[in-house]
Motif scaffolding. Structure first.
Motif, mmCIF file in Angstrom:
data_model
loop_
_atom_site.group_PDB
_atom_site.id
_atom_site.type_symbol
_atom_site.label_atom_id
_atom_site.label_comp_id
_atom_site.label_asym_id
_atom_site.label_seq_id
_atom_site.Cartn_x
_atom_site.Cartn_y
_atom_site.Cartn_z
ATOM 1 N N GLU A 192 12.682 2.501 -4.051
ATOM 2 C CA GLU A 192 11.816 3.533 -3.480
ATOM 3 C C GLU A 192 10.421 3.487 -4.099
ATOM 4 O O GLU A 192 9.423 3.730 -3.424
ATOM 5 C CB GLU A 192 12.454 4.906 -3.671
ATOM 6 N N GLN A 193 10.334 3.187 -5.385
ATOM 7 C CA GLN A 193 9.012 3.023 -6.000
ATOM 8 C C GLN A 193 8.282 1.825 -5.415
ATOM 9 O O GLN A 193 7.078 1.878 -5.172
ATOM 10 C CB GLN A 193 9.160 2.844 -7.518
ATOM 11 N N ILE A 194 9.007 0.735 -5.187
ATOM 12 C CA ILE A 194 8.385 -0.490 -4.664
ATOM 13 C C ILE A 194 7.966 -0.324 -3.210
ATOM 14 O O ILE A 194 6.861 -0.725 -2.815
ATOM 15 C CB ILE A 194 9.358 -1.676 -4.807
ATOM 16 N N SER A 195 8.815 0.248 -2.400
ATOM 17 C CA SER A 195 8.578 0.283 -0.957
ATOM 18 C C SER A 195 7.596 1.363 -0.526
ATOM 19 O O SER A 195 7.214 1.421 0.644
ATOM 20 C CB SER A 195 9.912 0.482 -0.215
ATOM 21 N N ASN A 196 7.181 2.216 -1.452
ATOM 22 C CA ASN A 196 6.203 3.257 -1.149
ATOM 23 C C ASN A 196 4.985 3.104 -2.056
ATOM 24 O O ASN A 196 5.077 2.512 -3.134
ATOM 25 C CB ASN A 196 6.824 4.645 -1.374
ATOM 26 N N PRO A 197 3.827 3.644 -1.635
ATOM 27 C CA PRO A 197 2.672 3.666 -2.544
ATOM 28 C C PRO A 197 3.038 4.401 -3.834
ATOM 29 O O PRO A 197 3.734 5.412 -3.806
ATOM 30 C CB PRO A 197 1.604 4.408 -1.746
ATOM 31 N N LEU A 198 2.563 3.884 -4.968
ATOM 32 C CA LEU A 198 2.979 4.417 -6.266
ATOM 33 C C LEU A 198 1.758 4.811 -7.096
ATOM 34 O O LEU A 198 0.809 4.037 -7.234
ATOM 35 C CB LEU A 198 3.789 3.360 -7.024
ATOM 36 N N ASP A 199 1.794 6.034 -7.629
ATOM 37 C CA ASP A 199 0.712 6.537 -8.481
ATOM 38 C C ASP A 199 0.609 5.680 -9.747
ATOM 39 O O ASP A 199 1.606 5.404 -10.415
ATOM 40 C CB ASP A 199 1.010 7.990 -8.859
ATOM 41 N N ASN A 200 -0.606 5.285 -10.082
ATOM 42 C CA ASN A 200 -0.848 4.433 -11.242
ATOM 43 C C ASN A 200 -1.155 5.234 -12.496
ATOM 44 O O ASN A 200 -1.586 4.674 -13.503
ATOM 45 C CB ASN A 200 -1.987 3.448 -10.953
ATOM 46 N N GLY A 201 -0.988 6.537 -12.466
ATOM 47 C CA GLY A 201 -1.160 7.353 -13.652
ATOM 48 C C GLY A 201 -2.563 7.348 -14.219
ATOM 49 O O GLY A 201 -2.739 7.338 -15.439
ATOM 50 N N GLY A 202 -3.559 7.349 -13.346
ATOM 51 C CA GLY A 202 -4.943 7.376 -13.805
ATOM 52 C C GLY A 202 -5.548 6.013 -14.050
ATOM 53 O O GLY A 202 -6.710 5.900 -14.450
ATOM 54 N N GLY A 203 -4.794 4.946 -13.821
ATOM 55 C CA GLY A 203 -5.317 3.599 -14.018
ATOM 56 C C GLY A 203 -6.052 3.091 -12.797
ATOM 57 O O GLY A 203 -6.325 3.833 -11.849
ATOM 58 N N THR A 204 -6.392 1.816 -12.816
ATOM 59 C CA THR A 204 -7.058 1.167 -11.696
ATOM 60 C C THR A 204 -6.155 0.053 -11.180
ATOM 61 O O THR A 204 -5.744 -0.829 -11.952
ATOM 62 C CB THR A 204 -8.401 0.568 -12.138
ATOM 63 N N PRO A 205 -5.818 0.092 -9.868
ATOM 64 C CA PRO A 205 -6.203 1.081 -8.863
ATOM 65 C C PRO A 205 -5.456 2.405 -9.072
ATOM 66 O O PRO A 205 -4.434 2.444 -9.755
ATOM 67 C CB PRO A 205 -5.765 0.424 -7.558
ATOM 68 N N ALA A 206 -5.964 3.446 -8.451
ATOM 69 C CA ALA A 206 -5.341 4.763 -8.605
ATOM 70 C C ALA A 206 -3.954 4.798 -7.973
ATOM 71 O O ALA A 206 -3.041 5.448 -8.489
ATOM 72 C CB ALA A 206 -6.235 5.836 -7.986
ATOM 73 N N ILE A 207 -3.810 4.086 -6.837
ATOM 74 C CA ILE A 207 -2.533 4.029 -6.131
ATOM 75 C C ILE A 207 -2.161 2.570 -5.905
ATOM 76 O O ILE A 207 -2.954 1.801 -5.339
ATOM 77 C CB ILE A 207 -2.606 4.767 -4.775
ATOM 78 N N TRP A 208 -0.988 2.197 -6.360
ATOM 79 C CA TRP A 208 -0.492 0.854 -6.057
ATOM 80 C C TRP A 208 -0.036 0.806 -4.603
ATOM 81 O O TRP A 208 0.543 1.764 -4.104
ATOM 82 C CB TRP A 208 0.680 0.498 -6.961
ATOM 83 N N PRO A 209 -0.252 -0.315 -3.898
ATOM 84 C CA PRO A 209 0.158 -0.394 -2.490
ATOM 85 C C PRO A 209 1.671 -0.469 -2.354
ATOM 86 O O PRO A 209 2.385 -0.853 -3.291
ATOM 87 C CB PRO A 209 -0.499 -1.694 -2.014
ATOM 88 N N ALA A 210 2.159 -0.095 -1.183
ATOM 89 C CA ALA A 210 3.576 -0.266 -0.876
ATOM 90 C C ALA A 210 3.941 -1.745 -0.995
ATOM 91 O O ALA A 210 3.175 -2.626 -0.597
ATOM 92 C CB ALA A 210 3.873 0.237 0.530
#
Length: 403
Positions: free
Chosen positions: A111-129
């Motif tokens: 579920e983490q892999i198949s959906n956009p994932l918050d990067n916890g303030g890092g770069t990028p802000a959101i990891w792609p699905a």
């Protein structure tokens, strides 16, 4: 009434030393048996892990009527090379193990892999699905070690690896073009140049070379395994690198680029100029060799590149890696293990077999199947004996020996 004898009785010093010596001998005799029992238990646990992966493959096929893709995923609109490392897509770099995660009790990771994932303030802000390329340490799913993918006999752990794996997809008896993705090939017109550096082939080149149960970037199914599921290896065990210059798990940096990386002779024929194993310790590179510590065998469970999550039935188990100086090149990568005398393989019917290092493997210096100049005609049976025949899905070899 006779006087009571007040003299106390006990062990003399000599008797005590004899007893201690006997205990020491018994412990010395017992320790090897205990160690053997522990290794037998670890080997059984490893076999059970493989059985679970076999069930996962069959459950995946029952759900989708196809096998998980080796080399699937996403690509950016700018069509990066599949070996480029980026944050915005995974460049078709995902191994079959990614698709199997929901079927090995790892639904949360999936579920983490198949959906956009918050990067916890890092770069990028959101990891792609479906994640970035599998070298990104900051992407937590790729850095997560999954117990179902680890053999208890393998002590490897920690950086510079991400999540390690001891199990990889079988790509057959040819490593030619094994680091390429069929998805990149099918996007070009029929007859156009096959996108492989320094060669001029077509998509038919990939069809000829990819002879295993899995083909990089192309979907396969059980119906494609014409040799029979019980006669075809679909996965094999591999040893992860410990940073000790083990020839089965590390790549010397002084190997030259060029055609030799496509041929299994590069570890056997000194005329190719490749790094040779240490004659005194054939399982290791010489002390003077410099190895690339970032590209160890089994270092990334999610990465489809051959050194990380593939095995080939060319050289028999526990032979040296045959590749160039980095992870983005073709690699003749035999299966290997920390078990004595061989390694486990997973057959298409879900059976787990232990293959010995001495399995009949034909002519080890034979050129690998391909349509390029100097290679044998396509459609021939494997030149690597019983071992090669077990790795091909539809070459119609007859296996008469017990393995």
């Amino acid at each position: 009434m006779p006087p009571r004898n007040s003299k106390s009785h006990g062990f003399t010093l000599v008797e005590l030393l004899v007893v201690i010596a006997i205990i020491g001998v018994l412990v010395g005799l017992l320790l090897p048996a205990v160690q053997a029992a522990r290794e037998a238990a670890r080997r059984m646990s490893c076999s059970n892990n493989f059985k679970q992966l076999g069930l996962a493959v069959h459950n995946y096929h029952s759900a989708y009527n196809k096998l998980p893709m080796h080399g699937g995923g996403t690509q950016t609109a700018t069509s990066n090379n599949d070996w480029d490392n980026i944050n915005t897509a995974n460049n078709y770099r995902l191994s079959i193990l990614v698709g199997l995660t929901p079927f090995i009790e790892q639904q949360a990771i999936w579920e983490q892999i198949s959906n956009p994932l918050d990067n916890g303030g890092g770069t990028p802000a959101i990891w792609p699905a479906m994640g970035p390329t599998p070298d990104r340490l900051a992407y937590l799913p790729w850095a997560t070690e999954l117990p179902a993918l680890r053999c208890p006999s393998d002590p490897g752990t920690g950086l510079p690896a991400l999540g390690r794996t001891n199990y990889g997809a079988c790509l057959g008896d040819s490593a030619v073009g094994s680091r390429d993705s069929y998805l990149n090939i099918t996007t070009i017109a029929s007859g156009a140049t096959y996108p492989y550096s320094g060669t001029t082939g077509t998509a038919s080149t990939a069809n000829a070379a990819y002879r295993g149960a899995f083909m990089p970037g192309r979907q396969t199914a059980f119906r494609d395994i014409l040799d029979g599921l019980a006669n075809t290896i679909i996965m094999g065990e591999l040893t992860t690198d410990l940073g000790d210059k083990d020839a089965r798990t590390s790549l010397p940096t002084n190997n030259p680029y060029g055609a030799p990386n496509e041929k299994n002779q590069c570890r056997l024929d000194p005329t190719y100029g490749q790094q040779q194993v240490d004659p005194a310790r054939p399982q290791f590179w010489p002390a003077a060799a410099t190895v690339n510590t970032n590209f160890g065998r089994g270092y990334r469970w999610a990465d489809r590149m051959p050194v990380y999550s593939c095995i080939f039935t060319i050289l028999p188990p526990n032979k040296a890696l045959c590749s160039e100086k980095d992870d983005r090149r073709d690699a003749v990568a035999p299966p290997s293990s920390r078990h004595q005398g061989g390694c486990h393989v997973l057959m298409g019917d879900g059976a787990v077999k232990f293959i010995t290092d001495s399995i009949e493997a034909g002519t080890s210096t034979a050129a690998q199947p391909d349509t390029r100049s100097g290679s044998p005609a396509v459609g021939l049976q494997s030149q690597y004996g019983v071992w090669g025949a077990l790795g091909t899905r539809a070459s119609k070899e007859t296996i008469t020996l017990d393995f």
